[in-house]
Design a protein around this motif. Structure first.
Motif, PDB file in Angstrom:
ATOM      1  N   VAL A  55      45.481 -26.457 -49.152  1.00 61.64           N
ATOM      2  CA  VAL A  55      45.209 -27.589 -50.034  1.00 61.64           C
ATOM      3  C   VAL A  55      46.216 -27.574 -51.182  1.00 61.64           C
ATOM      4  O   VAL A  55      46.455 -26.531 -51.794  1.00 61.64           O
ATOM      5  N   TYR A  90      44.620 -31.638 -48.160  1.00 64.29           N
ATOM      6  CA  TYR A  90      44.996 -30.542 -47.263  1.00 64.29           C
ATOM      7  C   TYR A  90      46.304 -30.916 -46.574  1.00 64.29           C
ATOM      8  O   TYR A  90      46.427 -31.983 -45.967  1.00 64.29           O
ATOM      9  N   ASP A 105      45.003 -34.541 -45.341  1.00 59.67           N
ATOM     10  CA  ASP A 105      43.594 -34.925 -45.396  1.00 59.67           C
ATOM     11  C   ASP A 105      43.260 -35.127 -46.864  1.00 59.67           C
ATOM     12  O   ASP A 105      43.217 -34.154 -47.629  1.00 59.67           O
ATOM     13  N   MET A 132      39.820 -41.888 -47.976  1.00 59.09           N
ATOM     14  CA  MET A 132      38.778 -40.936 -48.355  1.00 59.09           C
ATOM     15  C   MET A 132      37.397 -41.450 -47.975  1.00 59.09           C
ATOM     16  O   MET A 132      36.545 -40.691 -47.502  1.00 59.09           O
ATOM     17  N   LYS A 146      35.981 -33.190 -44.946  1.00 55.79           N
ATOM     18  CA  LYS A 146      36.285 -32.287 -46.052  1.00 55.79           C
ATOM     19  C   LYS A 146      35.361 -31.078 -45.996  1.00 55.79           C
ATOM     20  O   LYS A 146      34.141 -31.237 -45.869  1.00 55.79           O
ATOM     21  N   TYR A 162      41.356 -35.339 -50.208  1.00 59.01           N
ATOM     22  CA  TYR A 162      40.074 -34.852 -50.716  1.00 59.01           C
ATOM     23  C   TYR A 162      39.657 -35.559 -52.004  1.00 59.01           C
ATOM     24  O   TYR A 162      38.491 -35.867 -52.193  1.00 59.01           O
ATOM     25  N   ASN A 163      40.624 -35.806 -52.914  1.00 55.59           N
ATOM     26  CA  ASN A 163      40.254 -36.376 -54.205  1.00 55.59           C
ATOM     27  C   ASN A 163      41.491 -36.912 -54.912  1.00 55.59           C
ATOM     28  O   ASN A 163      42.615 -36.521 -54.608  1.00 55.59           O
TER      29      ASN A 163
END
Length: 322
Positions: A196, A189, A173, A149, A216, A175-176
């Motif tokens: 997502v 994602y 991907d 991240m 992002k 994100y959090n």
């Protein structure tokens, strides 16, 4: 949730996420940013080493020398707790199965650092921790995700199904990372599903940080995503109808199990839960955990599958009791 619970969640989040913004904490805990700043002031006033990094890429972070200590359970105590989570079920007349397992999950997540204790349990001949989750490697997975991240790098993962009967290769991907109900989840994602989704860290079999860069989307809002998508089951292909008795109706009604679920009230106080899934294996064990309080109405193949398992259980117990 109480203020103390919020403060504890902030500390645990800071412990593992390293750097978190006020906006992220507000979305995770579901409070406004002003409340987050008041919480941080409370932690600082209590002499906890919470610091602020200013600037565009700033946020709050916790001194690396501090961490939330585990419950100091010895090997036998930990083993007993995990075995109890498997034995105390609704089938055996234990009415608080789901609440108890959530409590055990919280204890396990605070005990992530005790890898030696967990490795001993994992190698035990009379107990397998794999059915609950490989806790020893979650911290390593979390470190890799945090790195990905921070550098904007995509991930390659092998992800278990809920029943751990199959795996899926996912390109993500990240994100959090969030802490919800005592467990850690990755919000990412998915290239496979082109949307997502959230992924339980305990179900990640393996993870590799790639050299591929991602950005992002600026319009992604964690709070909005959680409000719409925080569910236990996902899918859209096969309809499932489950009838729950009056004794479990309120519990089922108070939790969002599927993004597009519907609930029908029955005259006897029970309910019928309607939802759509792609894989029956992900919900089969969950349904059986309710014992006689849940009955699959549709589809026939899932109903028959559970009936076959019940027959096998009956034969096993009949032989042992004879």
């Amino acid at each position: 949730m109480s203020k103390l619970a919020h403060l504890t969640q902030i500390l645990i989040t800071l412990q593992y996420k390293k750097l978190v913004t006020a906006s992220e904490l507000a979305e995770i805990i579901n409070v406004d940013k002003k409340t987050i700043y008041r919480y941080i002031d409370t932690l600082v006033a209590a002499d906890l080493p919470v610091y602020t990094k200013k600037g565009r890429h700033g946020g709050f972070y916790l001194d690396g020398e501090i961490f939330i200590k585990d419950a100091k359970l010895n090997e036998e105590e930990m083993k007993s707790l995990l075995i109890a989570a498997e034995v105390l079920t609704a089938d055996n007349g234990f009415a608080f199965e789901h609440e108890f397992k959530r409590a055990v999950t919280k204890i396990k997540n605070v005990s992530l650092r005790n890898e030696d204790k967990l490795s001993v349990l994992d190698s035990s001949k009379d107990f397998k921790i794999s059915s609950i989750g490989d806790l020893g490697k979650i911290e390593d997975i979390m470190c890799k995700i945090n790195y990905a991240m921070s550098k904007g790098r995509a991930l390659e993962t092998i992800y278990y199904s809920l029943a751990k009967t199959s795996t899926t290769k996912e390109r993500l991907d990240p994100y959090n990372i969030i802490l919800r109900e005592g467990s850690w989840y990755l919000i990412a994602y998915s290239y496979l599903k082109n949307e997502v989704e959230f992924f339980a860290l305990s179900r990640i079999k393996s993870l590799i940080v790639t050299d591929d860069i991602f950005i992002k989307p600026q319009d992604f809002k964690l709070g909005e995503f959680l409000e719409k998508n925080w569910v236990a089951f996902r899918g859209s292909n096969k309809q499932i109808k489950i009838k729950f008795s009056k004794s479990t109706a309120e519990f089922v009604k108070n939790i969002k199990w599927h993004a597009h679920q519907s609930i029908e009230d029955e005259k006897d106080g029970g309910i019928i839960l309607n939802l759509f899934l792609d894989d029956f294996a992900e919900i089969k064990q969950w349904i059986m955990g309710f014992g006689a309080e849940a009955e699959v109405l549709e589809p026939k193949e899932l109903r028959d599958d559970i009936a076959d398992d019940i027959k096998k259980l009956y034969v096993n117990y009949k032989i042992k009791m004879a």
